[in-house]
Design an enzyme around this catalytic site. Structure first.
Site, PDB file in Angstrom:
ATOM      1  N   ARG A  57      40.450  76.122 -31.453  1.00  0.00           N
ATOM      2  CA  ARG A  57      41.596  75.938 -32.336  1.00  0.00           C
ATOM      3  C   ARG A  57      42.711  76.898 -31.916  1.00  0.00           C
ATOM      4  O   ARG A  57      42.834  78.012 -32.438  1.00  0.00           O
ATOM      5  CB  ARG A  57      41.185  76.194 -33.783  1.00  0.00           C
ATOM      6  CG  ARG A  57      40.143  75.203 -34.281  1.00  0.00           C
ATOM      7  CD  ARG A  57      39.556  75.648 -35.599  1.00  0.00           C
ATOM      8  NE  ARG A  57      38.506  74.725 -36.042  1.00  0.00           N
ATOM      9  CZ  ARG A  57      37.610  74.998 -36.976  1.00  0.00           C
ATOM     10  NH1 ARG A  57      37.631  76.181 -37.566  1.00  0.00           N
ATOM     11  NH2 ARG A  57      36.706  74.109 -37.325  1.00  0.00           N
ATOM     12  N   ASP A  59      46.200  78.822 -31.453  1.00  0.00           N
ATOM     13  CA  ASP A  59      47.159  79.293 -32.455  1.00  0.00           C
ATOM     14  C   ASP A  59      48.481  78.550 -32.379  1.00  0.00           C
ATOM     15  O   ASP A  59      48.795  77.898 -31.376  1.00  0.00           O
ATOM     16  CB  ASP A  59      47.433  80.794 -32.258  1.00  0.00           C
ATOM     17  CG  ASP A  59      46.209  81.651 -32.506  1.00  0.00           C
ATOM     18  OD1 ASP A  59      45.312  81.210 -33.242  1.00  0.00           O
ATOM     19  OD2 ASP A  59      46.158  82.772 -31.956  1.00  0.00           O
ATOM     20  N   ARG A 205      44.876  88.304 -28.828  1.00  0.00           N
ATOM     21  CA  ARG A 205      46.236  88.827 -28.976  1.00  0.00           C
ATOM     22  C   ARG A 205      46.229  90.270 -29.463  1.00  0.00           C
ATOM     23  O   ARG A 205      47.128  91.054 -29.108  1.00  0.00           O
ATOM     24  CB  ARG A 205      47.017  87.930 -29.922  1.00  0.00           C
ATOM     25  CG  ARG A 205      47.317  86.559 -29.315  1.00  0.00           C
ATOM     26  CD  ARG A 205      47.646  85.514 -30.344  1.00  0.00           C
ATOM     27  NE  ARG A 205      48.799  85.909 -31.137  1.00  0.00           N
ATOM     28  CZ  ARG A 205      49.167  85.299 -32.264  1.00  0.00           C
ATOM     29  NH1 ARG A 205      48.453  84.279 -32.735  1.00  0.00           N
ATOM     30  NH2 ARG A 205      50.232  85.707 -32.915  1.00  0.00           N
TER      31      ARG A 205
END
Length: 272
Positions: A57, A59, A205
């Site tokens: 999934r 971002d 991230r």
């Protein structure tokens, strides 16, 4: 209950997309998503609503070079006709690259044994108008060897909860990282590439935000190791536009010989 009637078959798609204009992969009410575009294209091609599931999934704003999705359908169109037909209905920033007919029990998310993500950094004095949606611009010179040394502490089976965002306490945050590499390409591009059996939300991230600070000389090389020990916290999160899902790896037996790769031993993987 999932339809497994004799007329139903399961297909898998390999996707490439620029996620700039989307609120991520997964469906969201009132927001454009990659899943939404794929399902609309499938409905127009097959004449029936179809729900897909994805291997990862991604971002909002993140991209993919090798996302994998699967779905069940009773449509009898030849497998090879799906890319051309779906791409006709898809927007220009989303494309189907390949289609495979897979076994009825195939699950693109659960059966994946590896996911490879790349974060691209433009490290020079001025930003690039051409790369503004795909690379993070960092003006200060980055010391790539320091970043690579710091990233070594990420490899192995570890609990990454400190780098996760909003994970419920009952959910496991242990992941097996195969590699977390940092290197320089050309005069101005720095690449951070990670491969693991799976990643937590915002894990990449947040880790890479720390690696950049190490490269700037603002954090010591052992900063990542200290966070994993619980000595300090991870706070910053990089923007998503530098992130790209490069590849999803499956056990030997994935339909395309070029995409096959020897399974690597990871505890806790769902068996195919």
């Amino acid at each position: 209950m999932e339809d497994r009637s004799p007329t139903t078959r399961r297909l898998a798609l390999v996707l490439e997309y620029d996620g700039t204009n989307y609120a991520g992969f997964q469906l969201q009410a009132g927001q454009p998503t990659i899943q939404g575009e794929i399902e609309k294209s499938l409905a127009r091609f097959t004449g029936k609503p179809i729900r897909i599931r994805g291997a990862s999934r991604t971002d909002s704003g993140a991209h993919a070079n090798g996302q994998v999705v699967d779905f069940a359908t009773d449509c009898r169109h030849p497998t090879e006709s799906f890319p051309k037909a779906m791409n006709y209905y898809l927007p220009e920033d989303v494309r189907v690259l390949k289609t495979y007919e897979v076994g009825p029990g195939f699950n693109s998310r659960r059966d994946a044994i590896g996911r490879t993500y790349r974060y691209s950094i433009l490290n020079r004095e001025w930003p690039s108008p051409l790369a503004r949606h795909t690379q993070l611009w960092v003006r200060e010179k980055l010391e790539v060897p320091r970043m690579a040394a710091a990233a070594k502490s990420l490899v192995g089976r570890q609990d990454f909860r400190v780098f996760s965002a909003g994970m419920p306490p009952e959910k496991s945050t242990v992941r097996q990282v195969r590699r977390w590499d940092v290197w320089k390409e050309g005069e101005s591009q720095v690449i951070i590439e990670a491969e693991a059996n799976g990643f937590l939300r915002h894990q990449i991230r947040r880790v890479n935000a720390m690696l950049i600070e190490v490269g700037r000389g603002r954090l010591p090389e052992d900063s990542i190791a200290r966070v994993l020990r619980g000595d300090t916290a991870a706070e910053a999160t990089l923007p998503a536009h530098g992130l790209c899902l490069m590849k999803v790896t499956y056990p030997v037996g994935w339909p395309d010989e070029e995409d096959r790769e020897e399974s690597w031993e990871v505890q806790g993987l769902a068996s195919r």
